[in-house]
Design an enzyme around this catalytic site. Structure first.
Site: not given
Ligand code: SF4
Length: 507
Positions: A18, A479, A482
């Site tokens: 969002c 992060c 994924c």
């Molecule tokens: S898992 Fe991937 S898409 Fe989700 S917050 Fe982490 S880096 Fe972003």
């Protein structure tokens, strides 16, 4: 966004990514509604299913208007003139299908909380991983919920804490200690204060800006800096991970840190795909990061050593998010850049469009190869990412069959996405992610298998090392879950391992 441990296969029932935007003005004769509209229009790419605004009208009452649809449809001139006040917040929402009632306005933000003692409006971007535990405790305390969203749980939690104190930073601090997950939120009180809070790992972007003139002073808070630019403001800074910022014309900008952590987890996908290229997130220009991603791909590309391919090659972006990457690639490789795919700008993003069938139809409606440019060429096709693989497969075959390209060399600026996102972006399950599925089946050789399935003549992905270099952040600041399967939140890591073991047991 809900994550149900017991029923994790249905995790897709409602997922969001969002946009949030807030404005406060020191002139009570000025209405911020038009600015909310402009800010939300600039952030439309982050959510296209519904939009809403909450405005504090003179006299201290909050009025909220929200509806399904694009911002331009929802917030028309009549709404702008009716919802008139000098402080307001707004929200664009994206959610997938599957949840009964998700079209009800109860699911649309801002969430307007009101009881006999407290009134506030809240707009939120993220996913609360432990929302079901919090909901259960609140259920036991007799709280009644009207939706199954973490947004409502968050608002009810804040509302319950606020019953005991009027010290809003303290309320948010106490709430944040109970929350596990990714969240950037803005909260507007009936006193006309705006509070902005970002989770301690800083998954979701959030920034503040100002616009000062002789007539009036305005403060802004936004998911992305592009919206602050669009309303004529000046970006002041990002809200820091773990920070609560209070925007008030009486006290100016006041900040408190909830947690000061060395580790952050800024979503890499914001730089790769989600954010607008004209935004700056945590001090890094999204356009420049994408340009460097393209340069890195060219530096590592073995086909550039082949004179036959070089002579016949053109660098073609998948519009729009592949453009900055393709410019970087063309600059580094010194090959011609060409817009070989025409995009219909009235068809919106396919990845965040709910439903596989809708996505498939949308690709055909959205993209058309320009035959006079790609015919007979070695097309080096730059795209941001491969998620399910179906969209990319269609684009490759469009270039070959309709465009009559000689060969298609696919270059992807994001490393293979092997694991789902539990932090608020709608990735499918591991088994639906093409890289997750093939990695599971074919081990080391999985990139070759992806190439076979999607169909380009060659395929090259970005490496994780080059990705972090291009974003100019360390692995400890981003992060990358994924891409690595290693989640920065413990409860999410457990959930991911459970899903992985089930996928393995089925293969
Ligand atoms: S898992 Fe991937 S898409 Fe989700 S917050 Fe982490 S880096 Fe972003």
């Amino acid at each position: 966004m809900p994550i149900r441990k017991k029923n994790y296969k249905k995790r897709h029932s409602l997922r969001e990514n969002c946009a949030i935007f807030g404005v406060t003005c020191d002139d009570i004769g000025f209405s911020v509604s038009k600015l909310l509209y402009q800010g939300l229009i600039a952030l439309q790419h982050r959510g296209q299913e519904s939009a809403g605004i909450s405005v504090l009208k003179t006299g201290g009452n909050i009025h909220t208007y929200k509806k399904n649809g694009l911002v331009s449809r929802v917030i028309n001139n009549q709404v702008l003139s009716q919802y008139w006040g000098n402080v307001g917040i707004g929200h664009n929402r994206y959610a997938t299908t599957g949840s009964t009632g998700y079209k009800s306005t109860d699911y649309i933000q801002p969430f307007h909380f009101k009881n006999n003692e407290i009134e506030f409006a809240m707009a939120f971007n993220g996913t609360i991983a432990n929302f079901s535990e919090i909901k259960k405790s609140m259920d036991e305390m007799g709280r009644v919920f009207i939706t199954d969203t973490d947004t409502e749980v968050l608002a009810q939690l804040i509302g319950s804490i606020a019953l005991g104190t009027e010290d809003w930073p303290e309320v948010l601090k106490l709430a944040s200690r109970l929350l596990d997950g990714s969240y950037s939120l803005i909260l507007m009180t009936d006193q006309g204060d705006i509070y902005a809070m970002r989770d301690p790992l800083g998954f979701k972007p959030l920034c503040i800006g100002e616009l000062k003139s002789q007539q009036r002073n305005l403060y802004f808070v936004s998911s992305e800096s592009c919206a602050i630019d669009v309303v004529g403001g000046k970006l002041l800074r990002d809200v820091k991970p773990g920070e609560i910022v209070h925007l008030s014309h009486q006290k100016d900008i006041h900040s408190e840190m909830v947690i000061n952590s060395n580790r952050t987890a800024i979503c890499q996908f914001e730089y790769v795909y989600f954010a607008r290229p004209d935004s700056v997130i945590d001090g890094v220009s999204v356009a420049e990061a994408r340009f460097r991603l393209g340069k890195n791909l060219a530096k590592n590309d073995p086909i550039l050593n082949n004179p036959e391919i070089r002579e016949n090659a053109i660098v073609v972006p998948v519009p729009d998010s592949g453009r900055s990457v393709a410019v970087g690639y063309a600059t580094e490789s010194k090959l011609p850049y060409a817009e070989g795919l025409m995009k219909n700008r009235y068809v919106h993003r396919t990845f965040i469009m709910p439903g596989q069938l809708k996505r498939k139809i949308a690709v055909k409606e959205k993209l058309n190869p320009i035959k006079s440019i790609v015919k007979g060429k070695d097309v080096i096709l730059l795209d941001d990412s491969i998620v399910r693989g179906t969209t990319t497969q269609q684009i490759v075959s469009l270039l070959r069959e309709k465009g009559e390209a000689k060969r298609v060399h696919l270059r992807i600026s994001c490393p293979p996405i092997i694991s789902p996102c539990y932090m608020g972006i709608d990735f499918p399950t591991r088994n639906e992610l093409i890289a997750g599925r093939f990695q599971n089946y074919y081990g080391e050789a999985y990139i070759k298998e992806i190439q076979k399935k999607i169909g380009p003549d060659t395929l090259l992905y970005q490496t994780i090392e080059d990705l972090t270099k291009a974003i100019r952040k360390s692995q400890n600041q981003l992060c990358l879950a994924c891409l690595t399967g290693k989640y920065p939140i413990k409860s999410v890591q457990k959930l991911a391992e459970l899903e992985k073991s089930i996928v393995r047991s089925r293969t």
